[in-house]
Each structure stands twice: as structure tokens, then as C-alpha cells.
Design an enzyme around this catalytic site. Structure first.
Site, mmCIF file in Angstrom:
data_model
loop_
_atom_site.group_PDB
_atom_site.id
_atom_site.type_symbol
_atom_site.label_atom_id
_atom_site.label_comp_id
_atom_site.label_asym_id
_atom_site.label_seq_id
_atom_site.Cartn_x
_atom_site.Cartn_y
_atom_site.Cartn_z
ATOM 1 N N SER A 1 0.803 -1.222 0.000
ATOM 2 C CA SER A 1 0.000 0.000 0.000
ATOM 3 C C SER A 1 0.836 1.271 0.000
ATOM 4 O O SER A 1 0.454 2.264 -0.632
ATOM 5 C CB SER A 1 -0.936 0.004 1.214
ATOM 6 O OG SER A 1 -1.750 -1.132 1.222
ATOM 7 N N HIS B 1 -0.131 4.122 4.844
ATOM 8 C CA HIS B 1 -0.651 4.791 3.652
ATOM 9 C C HIS B 1 -0.230 6.264 3.626
ATOM 10 O O HIS B 1 0.131 6.800 2.577
ATOM 11 C CB HIS B 1 -2.175 4.690 3.617
ATOM 12 C CG HIS B 1 -2.667 3.275 3.529
ATOM 13 N ND1 HIS B 1 -3.985 2.931 3.729
ATOM 14 C CD2 HIS B 1 -2.017 2.114 3.249
ATOM 15 C CE1 HIS B 1 -4.129 1.623 3.579
ATOM 16 N NE2 HIS B 1 -2.938 1.108 3.289
#
Length: 271
Positions: A133, A185
């Protein structure tokens, strides 16, 4: 109708290879029943010297939903390989993928350190990050700056304006996957902006290969130090006086073997 998959793979060779690598690793993890704690990155394991986890955590996925979401987004972001006219392209994609993998992992650890040491939030000491991610969010961010008119296609039916995709996806994944790493993230977004705005620049094939060489070296050495990888050509033996380290070569049937004594080190735990 769109192009046949074969032609799209040829247009996105680096993306296709990365998706293949992540998919094979996911299959291997499932086959061997490996848990996220064995490959993921946490503050506690990092301070123990298991720096190899920065790499293994990035390319490992535990759940199929996590893998499909990341690979679907990565496939859409593979358009970066086709944007040579914007100064991007395949070489740029590969060079800065290396940067995103390393810097986003380091930034996650820095955030954990700040939260633990400054704000005394011990929860983050054992939080384990795993998945691609960070890199996906990094490329979302770079593309949102370089080509804000692009779209991010997810699962073949969900399309998001790339200019808002990093933060939309940040909120979206936090809702549908509560255990998703918000800080992971976010670190990808931060590093992505640093690259897109030119704060991190000057990568070339020479520097990318040099960085890759250092990554491999640190990866192997940290595996050795943490006890995960045994290098059979290196023998360690004790001596009568442990305060006097010695190094010598012993003849063997296959050549020479390096034997050395080392000072006892109680700060390293072998796993």
C-alpha cells in the site's frame, strides 16, 4: 472494447512483473501458512535489527482482499510507464519504486518512534505493517501531481479522479478495512509528494543500481544478524579468553573456512 490483456502487459512490463511477484509471494505465504508477524514490519522488530522486514513487509499480503485491492490499484497506476513525454516512463517507474519502498518504510518507523518516545503511546511498539500500500499510495500521489486529469480504476468498475485519489483511498480503505495501516498509507503519500515536487530527485540508472546493491547488502546482513539466515561459510567458535577476539583460516576439504571468535553481545536476540 479495450485492448487485449496481452498488449496491456507489454505496455506495462514493470507493473506486470511487480504484480506477479506480489501474487507469487502471497501464494507462497498461503501455502506455507506464514503469519504476518513473520514478514511484517514493526518498531519492536526494527530496533532488534530485523531491517530486512522493510522489504518483506512491502511485498507480502496476508488476505486476498488486500492483495486484490493493491494489485488492482497498481495495475491502473501502471500508466506511469507510458508517460515518457511527462518525464516518467519505465525507468522512472522502477527507480522511484525503489525509493518509495525504502523511504516509506523508514518514515513509518520514524512515525512509530515519535508516537512511542514523544507521546508515550506504547500501542505502536508492536503494530505490524504489511502490504504494498505504501508504494501504491506513493504512485497515486505522484500521478495526481504529474497528470491530474487521469483516473484511478479499481476492480474494473470504480473510477476515482486521480487528483483526489490518495486521500479518497486513504479514507475508503480505513472504512472497509479497519485494520489497514493509516500511517503506512500516509507515509506513501508524504514520500510521493516529496518525489512529485522535486524534493527527492536526481535518480538515474547508476544511482538506482547502487541503491539496489545497498538494499541487498543490508538485507542479507540483517538476516544474518537476526539469526534468520545462516551463512555456512562463516564459522564462529569460542576461545579460552572471551575478551580476546581472533580470526584465522582453517584448511578443509573444499578449501578454507574462516573461523572467528566474537565478544559476547547480550543485546542481540536470535529469532
Amino acid at each position: 472494447m479495450g485492448k487485449p490483456l496481452f498488449y496491456e502487459i507489454l505496455e506495462k512490463p514493470a507493473t506486470s512483473v511487480l504484480i506477479g511477484i506480489c501474487s507469487v509471494i502471497w501464494f507462497y505465504i498461503q501455502k506455507k501458512n506464514i503469519g504476518y508477524s513473520h514478514v511484517g514490519l514493526s518498531y519492536e522488530t526494527a530496533i532488534e535489527g530485523q531491517h530486512w522486514r522493510i522489504i518483506t513487509s512491502a511485498f507480502s499480503h496476508i488476505s486476498v482482499i488486500h492483495l486484490v485491492f493493491n494489485m488492482s490499484a497498481l495495475w491502473s497506476l501502471g500508466v506511469v510507464e507510458q508517460l515518457d513525454h511527462l518525464g516518467l516512463g519505465v525507468e522512472y517507474y522502477l527507480q522511484y519504486t525503489l525509493v518509495l519502498v525504502i523511504l516509506s518504510g523508514v518514515l513509518v518507523l520514524a512515525m512509530y518512534h515519535l508516537l512511542i518516545q514523544r507521546f508515550k503511546i506504547e500501542y505502536f511498539r508492536r503494530v505490524t505493517a504489511v502490504g504494498y500500500s505504501c508504494v501504491v499510495f506513493g504512485w497515486m500521489t505522484i500521478l495526481s501531481v504529474k497528470q491530474p486529469s487521469s483516473k484511478l480504476d479499481l476492480f474494473g468498475f470504480l473510477s476515482l479522479p486521480i487528483s483526489f485519489a490518495p486521500f479518497e483511498s486513504l479514507i475508503f480503505t480505513s472504512i472497509i478495512v479497519p485494520q489497514a495501516s493509516f500511517l503506512g498509507h500516509l507515509s506513501g503519500i508524504v514520500v510521493g509528494y516529496a518525489i512529485a515536487w522535486g524534493l527527492i530527485h536526481g535518480m538515474s540508472n547508476y544511482w538506482a543500481l547502487s541503491l539496489l546493491g545497498w538494499i541487498v547488502l543490508v538485507f542479507v546482513l540483517s538476516l544474518k544478524r537476526s539469526g534468520v539466515l545462516e551463512l555456512n561459510f562463516l564459522e564462529i567458535e569460542s576461545v579460552t579468553d572471551p575478551s580476546l577476539p581472533s580470526v584465522r583460516f582453517l584448511a578443509s576439504g573444499n578449501g578454507r573456512t574462516l573461523q572467528m571468535s566474537a565478544l559476547p553481545d547480550g543485546n542481540i536476540d536470535l529469532v
